[in-house]
Write a protein that holds these residues in place. Structure first.
Motif, PDB file in Angstrom:
ATOM      1  N   GLU A 157      -3.949  10.324   7.460  1.00  0.00           N
ATOM      2  CA  GLU A 157      -4.479  10.143   6.116  1.00  0.00           C
ATOM      3  C   GLU A 157      -4.536  11.473   5.376  1.00  0.00           C
ATOM      4  N   SER A 195     -11.079   3.597  11.476  1.00  0.00           N
ATOM      5  CA  SER A 195     -10.030   3.733  10.483  1.00  0.00           C
ATOM      6  C   SER A 195      -8.798   3.020  10.982  1.00  0.00           C
ATOM      7  N   ALA A 196      -8.137   2.294  10.084  1.00  0.00           N
ATOM      8  CA  ALA A 196      -6.926   1.583  10.453  1.00  0.00           C
ATOM      9  C   ALA A 196      -5.726   2.509  10.449  1.00  0.00           C
ATOM     10  N   ALA A 197      -5.875   3.714   9.918  1.00  0.00           N
ATOM     11  CA  ALA A 197      -4.744   4.625   9.757  1.00  0.00           C
ATOM     12  C   ALA A 197      -4.652   5.611  10.912  1.00  0.00           C
ATOM     13  N   ASP A 198      -3.406   6.008  11.213  1.00  0.00           N
ATOM     14  CA  ASP A 198      -3.172   7.080  12.177  1.00  0.00           C
ATOM     15  C   ASP A 198      -3.158   8.443  11.490  1.00  0.00           C
ATOM     16  N   LEU A 246      -0.242   2.047   4.313  1.00  0.00           N
ATOM     17  CA  LEU A 246      -1.435   1.291   3.930  1.00  0.00           C
ATOM     18  C   LEU A 246      -1.814   1.537   2.484  1.00  0.00           C
ATOM     19  N   ARG A 292       0.005   3.936   9.217  1.00  0.00           N
ATOM     20  CA  ARG A 292      -0.160   3.553  10.614  1.00  0.00           C
ATOM     21  C   ARG A 292       1.224   3.565  11.250  1.00  0.00           C
ATOM     22  N   ALA A 336      -2.431   6.804   3.364  1.00  0.00           N
ATOM     23  CA  ALA A 336      -2.796   6.411   4.723  1.00  0.00           C
ATOM     24  C   ALA A 336      -1.640   5.636   5.341  1.00  0.00           C
ATOM     25  N   GLY A 374       3.790   2.769  14.594  1.00  0.00           N
ATOM     26  CA  GLY A 374       3.979   2.007  15.818  1.00  0.00           C
ATOM     27  C   GLY A 374       5.419   2.092  16.289  1.00  0.00           C
ATOM     28  N   GLU A 385       3.680   1.714   8.808  1.00  0.00           N
ATOM     29  CA  GLU A 385       3.056   0.877   7.773  1.00  0.00           C
ATOM     30  C   GLU A 385       2.348   1.790   6.772  1.00  0.00           C
TER      31      GLU A 385
END
Length: 324
Positions: free
Chosen positions: A116, A111-114, A155, A142, A140, A144, A153
Motif C-alpha cells: 500500500e 488489511s486485504a492488501a500486500d 484494490l 494484493r 493498494a 498471488g 489485484e
C-alpha cells in the motif's frame, strides 16, 4: 454544495443493522491501535460467524478509509456498542474522525492488501518473479503467484507494471471486474471511484478483458500495443480512447489535467494531498481547467486553479481544505 470527495456507502437492510453496528465498533477499535490479543481473537471469531459479518466489516472499513484514510484514531477505546446512536451522532463522529485521524494505509492488524501507499506517496516494489511494480499515490494491491499464473489485484489506486517475460506463467492484473494480461511488457492500470478502470501500455502488447454484465453480456476484450490505452466500466465494452501523456504524467512527477470541470480537477489534486478538499460551490457554468503541475507542489496548483475561478482557499486543518 459540491464535494469532489464525497463518501457514499450502501445502506444495510434492517436485518443487517446489528452486524453493521458491530462492524463499525470493530473498525474503530482496531483503528485505535489499543487492542490486545484476546480482543483480536474475539474479533476474528466474530468475523468467522458468517459471511454477513465479513461483508459488514468490509463495507464499514472501506467507508471509514475513504472518509479519512483511517490508520489510527486519536480517541479512547470504547466498548462494543458505544458508538451506536442517531444519524446525527454518526455524522458528528464522521466529522471528528475526518479531523483527528492520521492519514495512512489501512487498519493496523487487518488489511486485504500486500502493498500500500498513502496519499502523496509512491513506491517501487520488486515482485517475486523479478517484475517491477511502481505504485502511485493511495494505492493498494494484493499479489498471488502460482506455478501457472502471476496474478495481481489492484484494490484501489494506480500502478505501472514492468513485467518480466515468462511464457509459462501469464501476468494478469485484475481491477474493476476486468483483467489485463501481458507477457513481457509494461503497462499501467488505474481504478477510479466512479468504477472506471484505465489501462495504458508503454511497452509490448496486452489484452484487456472487460467485466461481463449490463449492456456487455459477453464481456469483451481489446488488444493494445505501445502508446495505446483503454477505459472500461462494468456493463460496457472497453473503449480505446486514452490520452497516454495524461495517464502516465505521474511517472514523470507531474499531475496533468486536460479540460476537466473544476470539481473533477480538485478531485485529481485531492489524490495527492492528505485529507480532503471541499468545494463549497458547484462547477456549473465554470470553464473547464487545464494545466501541468509538479507533484510536490500540489498546494500551489490548488491555489492557481482556485484563483482562475475567483475562489479563495482556506486550510481548516492539515486534513481539511475548503474552496469558496
Amino acid at each position: 454544495m459540491t464535494n469532489p470527495n464525497d463518501v457514499t456507502r450502501g445502506q444495510p437492510a434492517n436485518g443487517d443493522i446489528a452486524a453493521t453496528d458491530h462492524a463499525r465498533d470493530w473498525v474503530l477499535r482496531l483503528a485505535s491501535g489499543d487492542i490486545d490479543e484476546a480482543e483480536m481473537q474475539a474479533f476474528k471469531a466474530w468475523l468467522a460467524e458468517g459471511a454477513g459479518n465479513r461483508a459488514a466489516f468490509d463495507r464499514e472499513r472501506r467507508f471509514w478509509h475513504r472518509l479519512g484514510g483511517l490508520d489510527r484514531v486519536s480517541a479512547r477505546r470504547r466498548p462494543a456498542g458505544a458508538w451506536r446512536g442517531s444519524a446525527a451522532a454518526g455524522l458528528a463522529l464522521a466529522a471528528c474522525l475526518a479531523l483527528f485521524v492520521v492519514l495512512g494505509g489501512g487498519l493496523p492488524g487487518f488489511s486485504a492488501a500486500d502493498f500500500e501507499t498513502v496519499q502523496g506517496a509512491q513506491d517501487r516494489v520488486v515482485l517475486a518473479d523479478g517484475s517491477v511494480m511502481h505504485m502511485n499515490t493511495d494505492t493498494a494491491v494484493r499479489v498471488g503467484f502460482t506455478d501457472g499464473e502471476r496474478r495481481v489485484e489492484l484494490l484501489r489506486g494506480e500502478a505501472l507494471f514492468e513485467v518480466k517475460p515468462d511464457s509459462t506463467r501469464p501476468f494478469r492484473v485484475a481491477a474493476g471486474g476486468g483483467v489485463t494480461e501481458a507477457v513481457g511488457t509494461a503497462f499501467a492500470v488505474r481504478t477510479d471511484g466512479d468504477g472506471a478502470t484505465t489501462v495504458t501500455v508503454t511497452e509490448g502488447v496486452v489484452n484487456v478483458t472487460a467485466p461481463i454484465g449490463g449492456n456487455n453480456p459477453a464481456g469483451g476484450s481489446v488488444r493494445l500495443v505501445k502508446g495505446q490505452g483503454t477505459v472500461y466500466v462494468p456493463g460496457q465494452a472497453p473503449t480505446a480512447a486514452v490520452a497516454t501523456d495524461t495517464a502516465l504524467a505521474w511517472r514523470r512527477g507531474l499531475i496533468r489535467i486536460d479540460g476537466l470541470p473544476l470539481d473533477a480537477a480538485m478531485a485529481e489534486l485531492d489524490r495527492y494531498l492528505p485529507g480532503r478538499i471541499v468545494l463549497l460551490t458547484g462547477s456549473a457554468g465554470m470553464q473547464p481547467v487545464s494545466g501541468v503541475f509538479d507533484m510536490d507542489k500540489v498546494d500551489a496548483a490548488l491555489q492557481g486553479l482556485a484563483a482562475t475561478h475567483g475562489l479563495r482557499v482556506t486550510r481548516i486543518t492539515r486534513f481539511l481544505t475548503v474552496l469558496r
